[in-house]
Design a protein around this motif. Structure first.
Motif, PDB file in Angstrom:
ATOM      1  N   GLY A 175      -1.705  -9.009  15.630  1.00 23.71           N
ATOM      2  CA  GLY A 175      -1.166  -7.765  16.124  1.00 23.71           C
ATOM      3  C   GLY A 175      -1.266  -7.980  17.755  1.00 23.71           C
ATOM      4  N   PRO A 176      -1.209  -6.770  18.329  1.00 22.76           N
ATOM      5  CA  PRO A 176      -1.177  -6.636  19.765  1.00 22.76           C
ATOM      6  C   PRO A 176      -2.559  -7.235  20.123  1.00 22.76           C
ATOM      7  CG  PRO A 176      -0.632  -4.365  18.744  1.00 22.76           C
ATOM      8  CD  PRO A 176      -0.620  -5.439  17.648  1.00 22.76           C
ATOM      9  N   SER A 177      -2.906  -7.711  21.349  1.00 24.97           N
ATOM     10  CA  SER A 177      -3.992  -8.237  21.760  1.00 24.97           C
ATOM     11  C   SER A 177      -5.095  -7.020  21.822  1.00 24.97           C
ATOM     12  CB  SER A 177      -3.818  -8.973  22.894  1.00 24.97           C
ATOM     13  OG  SER A 177      -3.353  -8.350  23.926  1.00 24.97           O
ATOM     14  N   VAL A 198      -8.295  -1.224   1.864  1.00 22.58           N
ATOM     15  CA  VAL A 198      -8.340  -0.146   2.374  1.00 22.58           C
ATOM     16  C   VAL A 198      -6.767   0.447   2.577  1.00 22.58           C
ATOM     17  CG1 VAL A 198      -8.341   1.168   4.692  1.00 22.58           C
ATOM     18  CG2 VAL A 198     -10.447  -0.247   3.651  1.00 22.58           C
ATOM     19  N   THR A 199      -6.595   1.657   2.080  1.00 18.09           N
ATOM     20  CA  THR A 199      -5.051   1.989   2.350  1.00 18.09           C
ATOM     21  C   THR A 199      -5.194   3.306   2.773  1.00 18.09           C
ATOM     22  OG1 THR A 199      -4.223   0.587   0.197  1.00 18.09           O
ATOM     23  CG2 THR A 199      -3.107   2.767   0.786  1.00 18.09           C
ATOM     24  N   ARG A 200      -4.053   3.488   3.937  1.00 17.84           N
ATOM     25  CA  ARG A 200      -3.747   4.867   4.316  1.00 17.84           C
ATOM     26  C   ARG A 200      -2.939   5.588   3.671  1.00 17.84           C
ATOM     27  NH1 ARG A 200      -5.035   6.917  10.024  1.00 17.84           N
ATOM     28  NH2 ARG A 200      -5.868   5.044  10.654  1.00 17.84           N
ATOM     29  N   LEU A 201      -3.372   6.962   3.276  1.00 17.76           N
ATOM     30  CA  LEU A 201      -2.307   7.935   2.618  1.00 17.76           C
ATOM     31  C   LEU A 201      -2.655   9.323   3.294  1.00 17.76           C
ATOM     32  CD1 LEU A 201       0.141   8.430   0.404  1.00 17.76           C
ATOM     33  CD2 LEU A 201      -1.907   8.848  -0.938  1.00 17.76           C
ATOM     34  N   GLY A 202      -1.627   9.939   3.894  1.00 20.34           N
ATOM     35  CA  GLY A 202      -1.711  11.396   4.337  1.00 20.34           C
ATOM     36  C   GLY A 202      -2.941  11.411   5.453  1.00 20.34           C
ATOM     37  N   GLY A 203      -3.142  10.385   6.007  1.00 21.99           N
ATOM     38  CA  GLY A 203      -4.060  10.224   7.172  1.00 21.99           C
ATOM     39  C   GLY A 203      -5.531   9.878   6.880  1.00 21.99           C
ATOM     40  N   THR A 204      -5.541   9.836   5.603  1.00 22.20           N
ATOM     41  CA  THR A 204      -6.895   9.496   4.775  1.00 22.20           C
ATOM     42  C   THR A 204      -7.016   7.926   4.262  1.00 22.20           C
ATOM     43  OG1 THR A 204      -7.128  11.780   3.991  1.00 22.20           O
ATOM     44  CG2 THR A 204      -8.734   9.867   2.982  1.00 22.20           C
ATOM     45  N   LEU A 205      -8.198   7.382   4.698  1.00 25.55           N
ATOM     46  CA  LEU A 205      -8.270   5.870   4.153  1.00 25.55           C
ATOM     47  C   LEU A 205      -8.929   5.855   3.016  1.00 25.55           C
ATOM     48  CD1 LEU A 205      -7.570   5.463   7.300  1.00 25.55           C
ATOM     49  CD2 LEU A 205      -8.916   3.671   7.216  1.00 25.55           C
ATOM     50  N   TYR A 206      -8.403   5.474   1.931  1.00 26.73           N
ATOM     51  CA  TYR A 206      -9.092   5.088   0.702  1.00 26.73           C
ATOM     52  C   TYR A 206      -9.695   3.616   0.765  1.00 26.73           C
ATOM     53  CZ  TYR A 206      -6.577   9.349  -0.728  1.00 26.73           C
ATOM     54  OH  TYR A 206      -6.134  10.537  -0.687  1.00 26.73           O
ATOM     55  N   MET A 207     -10.778   3.482   0.192  1.00 25.13           N
ATOM     56  CA  MET A 207     -11.523   2.250   0.162  1.00 25.13           C
ATOM     57  C   MET A 207     -12.091   1.780  -1.159  1.00 25.13           C
ATOM     58  SD  MET A 207     -14.171   1.164   3.068  1.00 25.13           S
ATOM     59  CE  MET A 207     -15.462   2.045   2.874  1.00 25.13           C
ATOM     60  N   ALA A 230      -6.055  -0.271   9.984  1.00 25.02           N
ATOM     61  CA  ALA A 230      -5.235   0.351   9.156  1.00 25.02           C
ATOM     62  C   ALA A 230      -4.208   1.491   9.393  1.00 25.02           C
ATOM     63  CB  ALA A 230      -6.048   0.648   7.776  1.00 25.02           C
ATOM     64  N   ARG A 231      -3.332   1.320  10.209  1.00 23.23           N
ATOM     65  CA  ARG A 231      -2.379   1.899  10.882  1.00 23.23           C
ATOM     66  C   ARG A 231      -1.512   2.817  10.300  1.00 23.23           C
ATOM     67  NH1 ARG A 231      -5.167   4.088  14.818  1.00 23.23           N
ATOM     68  NH2 ARG A 231      -3.346   5.668  14.751  1.00 23.23           N
ATOM     69  N   GLU A 232      -0.527   1.890   9.234  1.00 20.64           N
ATOM     70  CA  GLU A 232       0.507   2.294   8.612  1.00 20.64           C
ATOM     71  C   GLU A 232      -0.038   3.067   7.397  1.00 20.64           C
ATOM     72  OE1 GLU A 232       3.332  -0.791   7.510  1.00 20.64           O
ATOM     73  OE2 GLU A 232       4.447   0.366   6.058  1.00 20.64           O
ATOM     74  N   ASP A 233       0.679   4.448   7.282  1.00 21.58           N
ATOM     75  CA  ASP A 233       0.495   5.102   6.390  1.00 21.58           C
ATOM     76  C   ASP A 233       1.451   4.919   4.996  1.00 21.58           C
ATOM     77  OD1 ASP A 233       0.316   8.264   4.697  1.00 21.58           O
ATOM     78  OD2 ASP A 233      -1.092   8.247   6.629  1.00 21.58           O
ATOM     79  N   ASN A 234       0.839   4.191   4.249  1.00 20.99           N
ATOM     80  CA  ASN A 234       1.925   3.699   3.227  1.00 20.99           C
ATOM     81  C   ASN A 234       0.889   3.294   1.724  1.00 20.99           C
ATOM     82  OD1 ASN A 234       3.503   2.280   1.392  1.00 20.99           O
ATOM     83  ND2 ASN A 234       4.497   1.324   3.152  1.00 20.99           N
TER      84      ASN A 234
END
Ligand code: A3P
Ligand code: MG
Ligand code: MG
Length: 383
Positions: free
Chosen positions: A15-17, A152-161, A341-345
């Motif tokens: 990704g970006p540096s 880790v998955t982001r959904l609704g702004g929350t990170l699930y681990m 984990a930026r993408e909320d998906n």
């Protein structure tokens, strides 16, 4: 669940540096002031019955019964004929916690909270996971044997681990010796000798040990800037109804080999007390009660360890573990995970990977075997 993890699904982390690509687990980097860790508050609980069915209540909570001074419990009793072992090849992920969240959404939802995604409700927490996954993070700077994989998955702004079993862990699970299989039973048998189903009831040492059964607390707390919601299994509570409210009334039970030499005590302090402290400190469980057993599985003595006193107790050991290193590493890992984990998906998994003597790294997976948020949860959360 979809299972088409072809190589094109996997993006390498280029990704970006400005985005860090890895996180060091070297102890020296985490020896700073102890981070803010708010008193954990119990927000609910749930039970899993003898067939691993979920109940949104405390039906499996048991009550501590203090043993005699020299208990002589035989931990081998019942291994052959009164043992129902949970099938540990079944991977439940964080499904039980998700069930609890759906059943208790109204308690959690932020009044007028602006969710990161307008499609999903705001739960007002940054991380949702098992206590056991956080325990592994706390002990990472001192771990030299076993690595880990955390999805880790982001959904609704929350990170699930949710943990993914490593190849090495699967091999170990599939090639356990008969002695090891039996010794895994001993910890549960000790629980049966020291717990009753009713307050001031009697332990039923003649009964069946069924490791499908569990009582789990759900707590909310904050580590530095991270609002956490996690669940952990609780062995029992104090029997006195006037005891402090949960989690302060909870008791963690442990077994360990009896201490005969100074070297054995040193090893208990250096290795076991680290794990016991991390596991109980996280949810605010104040007492760990240890049954010390001989090589034939007879409990010869019982000792109480106060979670808050363990850090002082181990300070006498040369080059010992430090609670601040555990907590700062965990906090920095959570910051790292949030930045990655930026993408909320719900279909995207950021897979964090660590092996002893290495840095934490990650890879990104779309519609892969690693996706772990079930459709029933994602669908319900969209309402
Ligand atoms: P002991 O830790 O007393 O040996 P817990 O202590 O977390 O309540 O777990 C209860 C028992 O489950 C343990 O008792 C042990 O027998 C078994 N157990 C827990 N974690 C385990 C693991 N990672 N591998 C094997 N057995 C485990
Ligand atoms: Mg337990
Ligand atoms: Mg226990």
């Amino acid at each position: 669940r979809p299972n088409h993890d072809i190589s094109s699904d996997v993006s390498t982390n280029s990704g970006p540096s400005s985005l860090p690509q890895s996180l060091s687990a070297r102890r020296q980097l985490y020896e700073r002031d102890f981070p803010v860790y708010k008193q954990p508050v119990e927000v609910g609980c749930f039970s899993l019955d003898s067939e691993r069915r979920f109940f949104n209540d405390a039906r499996q909570l048991r009550y501590y019964v203090e043993p005699e001074r020299t208990p002589n419990f035989n931990l081998r009793d019942g291994y052959r004929d009164r043992y129902v072992k949970r099938d540990d090849s079944v991977k439940e992920g964080i499904d039980h916690i998700l069930r609890w969240i759906l059943a208790n959404r109204s308690k959690l939802e932020q009044p007028g909270g602006a969710a990161a995604s307008s499609l999903t409700c705001d739960l007002g927490v940054d991380f949702i996971t098992w206590r056991g996954h956080l325990t592994k993070l706390l002990t990472t700077p001192y771990e030299t044997q076993e690595g880990w994989l955390l999805a880790v998955t982001r959904l609704g702004g929350t990170l699930y681990m949710s943990e993914v079993e490593t190849e090495a862990a699967r091999r170990n699970r599939e090639t356990r010796t008969e002695r090891h299989e039996e010794m895994m039973y001993w910890g549960y048998k000790f629980e049966q000798y020291t717990c009753a189903a009713e307050p001031h009831g009697h332990p039923d040492a003649e009964g069946v040990v069924n490791t499908n059964e569990a009582f789990c607390t759900v707590v909310r707390t904050r580590l530095a800037g991270h609002r956490l919601l996690f669940s952990g299994e609780v062995d029992c509570r104090e029997a006195d109804p006037r005891a402090q409210p949960a989690p302060a009334c909870y008791v963690e039970l442990k077994t360990s080999a009896e201490i005969c030499t100074p070297k054995q005590r040193c090893n208990l302090h250096r290795y076991k007390l680290l794990k016991w402290w991390a596991q109980s400190f996280l949810p605010g469980v104040p007492r760990v009660i240890a049954g010390f057993r001989d090589n034939d599985g007879i409990v010869v003595s019982v000792e109480t360890f106060h979670t808050s006193k363990i850090p002082q107790l181990i300070k006498n050991e040369y080059n010992c573990w430090k609670p601040t290193v555990c907590m700062n590493f965990c906090s920095d890992f959570l910051s790292f995970a949030r930045s990655v984990a930026r993408e909320d998906n719900p279909r995207v998994v950021y897979l964090f990977s660590w092996e002893p003597h290495r840095d934490v790294t990650y890879s990104v997976h779309r519609d892969s075997q690693y996706s772990f948020l079930p459709e029933w949860y994602v669908r319900e959360m969209a309402h």
